[in-house]
Design a protein around this motif. Structure first.
Motif, mmCIF file in Angstrom:
data_model
loop_
_atom_site.group_PDB
_atom_site.id
_atom_site.type_symbol
_atom_site.label_atom_id
_atom_site.label_comp_id
_atom_site.label_asym_id
_atom_site.label_seq_id
_atom_site.Cartn_x
_atom_site.Cartn_y
_atom_site.Cartn_z
ATOM 1 N N LEU A 1 -55.412 -40.091 -4.032
ATOM 2 C CA LEU A 1 -54.669 -39.901 -5.269
ATOM 3 C C LEU A 1 -53.677 -38.775 -5.017
ATOM 4 C CD1 LEU A 1 -54.455 -40.785 -8.241
ATOM 5 C CD2 LEU A 1 -56.083 -38.984 -8.789
ATOM 6 N N ASP A 2 -52.439 -39.137 -4.707
ATOM 7 C CA ASP A 2 -51.469 -38.106 -4.359
ATOM 8 C C ASP A 2 -50.457 -37.891 -5.483
ATOM 9 O OD1 ASP A 2 -49.580 -40.157 -4.192
ATOM 10 O OD2 ASP A 2 -49.540 -40.179 -2.018
ATOM 11 N N ARG A 3 -49.549 -36.986 -5.247
ATOM 12 C CA ARG A 3 -48.548 -36.611 -6.238
ATOM 13 C C ARG A 3 -47.711 -37.807 -6.674
ATOM 14 N NH1 ARG A 3 -44.764 -32.620 -3.688
ATOM 15 N NH2 ARG A 3 -43.872 -34.503 -2.844
ATOM 16 N N ASN A 4 -47.363 -38.680 -5.749
ATOM 17 C CA ASN A 4 -46.552 -39.851 -6.098
ATOM 18 C C ASN A 4 -47.321 -40.821 -6.993
ATOM 19 O OD1 ASN A 4 -44.287 -38.983 -4.650
ATOM 20 N ND2 ASN A 4 -45.088 -39.845 -2.757
ATOM 21 N N ASP A 5 -48.612 -40.990 -6.709
ATOM 22 C CA ASP A 5 -49.444 -41.839 -7.573
ATOM 23 C C ASP A 5 -49.507 -41.267 -8.981
ATOM 24 O OD1 ASP A 5 -50.069 -43.550 -5.436
ATOM 25 O OD2 ASP A 5 -51.888 -42.399 -4.927
ATOM 26 N N LEU A 6 -49.716 -39.958 -9.064
ATOM 27 C CA LEU A 6 -49.795 -39.301 -10.369
ATOM 28 C C LEU A 6 -48.468 -39.404 -11.106
ATOM 29 C CD1 LEU A 6 -51.875 -36.153 -9.403
ATOM 30 C CD2 LEU A 6 -52.595 -37.991 -10.937
ATOM 31 N N PHE A 7 -47.364 -39.185 -10.394
ATOM 32 C CA PHE A 7 -46.047 -39.288 -11.028
ATOM 33 C C PHE A 7 -45.823 -40.691 -11.574
ATOM 34 C CE2 PHE A 7 -41.587 -40.626 -10.669
ATOM 35 C CZ PHE A 7 -41.053 -39.832 -11.681
ATOM 36 N N GLN A 8 -46.155 -41.698 -10.797
ATOM 37 C CA GLN A 8 -45.955 -43.080 -11.245
ATOM 38 C C GLN A 8 -46.798 -43.373 -12.479
ATOM 39 O OE1 GLN A 8 -43.569 -45.114 -9.823
ATOM 40 N NE2 GLN A 8 -43.928 -46.127 -11.757
ATOM 41 N N SER B 1 -47.301 -28.104 -11.694
ATOM 42 C CA SER B 1 -45.933 -27.577 -11.709
ATOM 43 C C SER B 1 -44.945 -28.583 -11.132
ATOM 44 C CB SER B 1 -45.888 -26.259 -10.928
ATOM 45 O OG SER B 1 -44.572 -25.757 -10.900
ATOM 46 N N ILE B 2 -45.303 -29.191 -10.010
ATOM 47 C CA ILE B 2 -44.432 -30.186 -9.372
ATOM 48 C C ILE B 2 -44.228 -31.382 -10.296
ATOM 49 C CG2 ILE B 2 -44.301 -31.878 -7.496
ATOM 50 C CD1 ILE B 2 -45.691 -29.698 -5.732
ATOM 51 N N LEU B 3 -45.316 -31.883 -10.876
ATOM 52 C CA LEU B 3 -45.207 -33.041 -11.766
ATOM 53 C C LEU B 3 -44.377 -32.710 -13.006
ATOM 54 C CD1 LEU B 3 -48.825 -34.400 -11.443
ATOM 55 C CD2 LEU B 3 -46.735 -35.536 -10.633
ATOM 56 N N LYS B 4 -44.568 -31.542 -13.567
ATOM 57 C CA LYS B 4 -43.791 -31.147 -14.743
ATOM 58 C C LYS B 4 -42.308 -31.038 -14.399
ATOM 59 C CE LYS B 4 -47.570 -28.907 -17.161
ATOM 60 N NZ LYS B 4 -48.119 -27.643 -17.692
ATOM 61 N N ASP B 5 -42.017 -30.580 -13.186
ATOM 62 C CA ASP B 5 -40.624 -30.471 -12.744
ATOM 63 C C ASP B 5 -39.997 -31.829 -12.438
ATOM 64 O OD1 ASP B 5 -40.644 -27.736 -13.042
ATOM 65 O OD2 ASP B 5 -41.000 -27.322 -10.907
ATOM 66 N N MET B 6 -40.788 -32.886 -12.428
ATOM 67 C CA MET B 6 -40.274 -34.223 -12.138
ATOM 68 C C MET B 6 -39.772 -34.943 -13.395
ATOM 69 S SD MET B 6 -42.938 -35.406 -9.148
ATOM 70 C CE MET B 6 -41.948 -36.736 -8.450
ATOM 71 N N TRP B 7 -39.691 -34.231 -14.521
ATOM 72 C CA TRP B 7 -39.185 -34.801 -15.776
ATOM 73 C C TRP B 7 -37.811 -35.426 -15.567
ATOM 74 C CZ3 TRP B 7 -39.432 -36.887 -20.292
ATOM 75 C CH2 TRP B 7 -38.355 -36.823 -21.180
ATOM 76 N N GLU B 8 -36.907 -34.712 -14.919
ATOM 77 C CA GLU B 8 -35.546 -35.221 -14.707
ATOM 78 C C GLU B 8 -35.558 -36.490 -13.862
ATOM 79 O OE1 GLU B 8 -32.786 -34.265 -16.181
ATOM 80 O OE2 GLU B 8 -33.864 -32.688 -17.250
ATOM 81 N N GLU B 9 -36.426 -36.552 -12.874
ATOM 82 C CA GLU B 9 -36.540 -37.766 -12.055
ATOM 83 C C GLU B 9 -37.022 -38.938 -12.914
ATOM 84 O OE1 GLU B 9 -38.883 -39.442 -8.130
ATOM 85 O OE2 GLU B 9 -38.635 -37.284 -8.360
ATOM 86 N N HIS B 10 -37.988 -38.672 -13.778
ATOM 87 C CA HIS B 10 -38.467 -39.712 -14.692
ATOM 88 C C HIS B 10 -37.325 -40.212 -15.566
ATOM 89 C CE1 HIS B 10 -40.550 -41.784 -17.909
ATOM 90 N NE2 HIS B 10 -40.040 -40.922 -18.760
ATOM 91 N N VAL B 11 -36.532 -39.314 -16.114
ATOM 92 C CA VAL B 11 -35.413 -39.695 -16.985
ATOM 93 C C VAL B 11 -34.408 -40.538 -16.208
ATOM 94 C CG1 VAL B 11 -33.459 -38.797 -18.310
ATOM 95 C CG2 VAL B 11 -35.704 -37.724 -18.532
ATOM 96 N N ARG B 12 -34.084 -40.131 -14.976
ATOM 97 C CA ARG B 12 -33.149 -40.898 -14.143
ATOM 98 C C ARG B 12 -33.676 -42.295 -13.855
ATOM 99 N NH1 ARG B 12 -32.638 -36.158 -11.474
ATOM 100 N NH2 ARG B 12 -34.068 -36.785 -9.840
ATOM 101 N N GLU B 13 -34.947 -42.389 -13.485
ATOM 102 C CA GLU B 13 -35.533 -43.686 -13.143
ATOM 103 C C GLU B 13 -35.682 -44.590 -14.359
ATOM 104 O OE1 GLU B 13 -39.193 -43.259 -11.039
ATOM 105 O OE2 GLU B 13 -38.246 -42.341 -9.304
ATOM 106 N N SER B 14 -35.914 -43.997 -15.514
ATOM 107 C CA SER B 14 -36.130 -44.787 -16.724
ATOM 108 C C SER B 14 -34.833 -45.330 -17.283
ATOM 109 C CB SER B 14 -36.828 -43.931 -17.783
ATOM 110 O OG SER B 14 -38.098 -43.568 -17.331
ATOM 111 N N GLY B 15 -33.734 -44.653 -17.033
ATOM 112 C CA GLY B 15 -32.439 -45.092 -17.540
ATOM 113 C C GLY B 15 -32.308 -44.819 -19.024
#
Length: 88
Positions: free
Chosen positions: A6-13, A58-72
């Motif tokens: 269970l890595d950071r990418n799995d959690l982010f997804q 902290s890393i996952l919380k900082d990935m908000w902008e990536e989520h917004v970009r990917e979600s469109g």
């Protein structure tokens, strides 16, 4: 599921999918969701409760902008759609 699988990418997804399903629209809501998902994996024994999860949080919380970009962008029409039902 073991910690090493269970890595950071799995959690982010997972967090990103839940955020889209639930209409998470702010960084504050995203941060709360990150905490909830990590805590749920700890409670299920999928993450080690003794491990320091501050860095991952902290890393996952900082990935908000990536989520917004990917979600469109969301249109008013898309917001009202039921993703489980086909539309004309």
């Amino acid at each position: 599921m073991q910690l090493d699988t269970l890595d950071r990418n799995d959690l982010f997804q997972e967090i990103s999918d839940i955020a889209r399903e639930n209409g998470i629209a702010s960084k504050e809501q995203w941060n709360e969701l990150c905490d909830e998902v990590i805590e749920s994996h700890i409670a299920l024994g999928e993450l080690d409760a003794d491990q320091d999860h501050i860095g991952v949080r902290s890393i996952l919380k900082d990935m908000w902008e990536e989520h917004v970009r990917e979600s469109g962008p969301e249109s008013a029409h898309a917001i009202g759609e039921d993703p489980r039902m086909p539309h004309e």
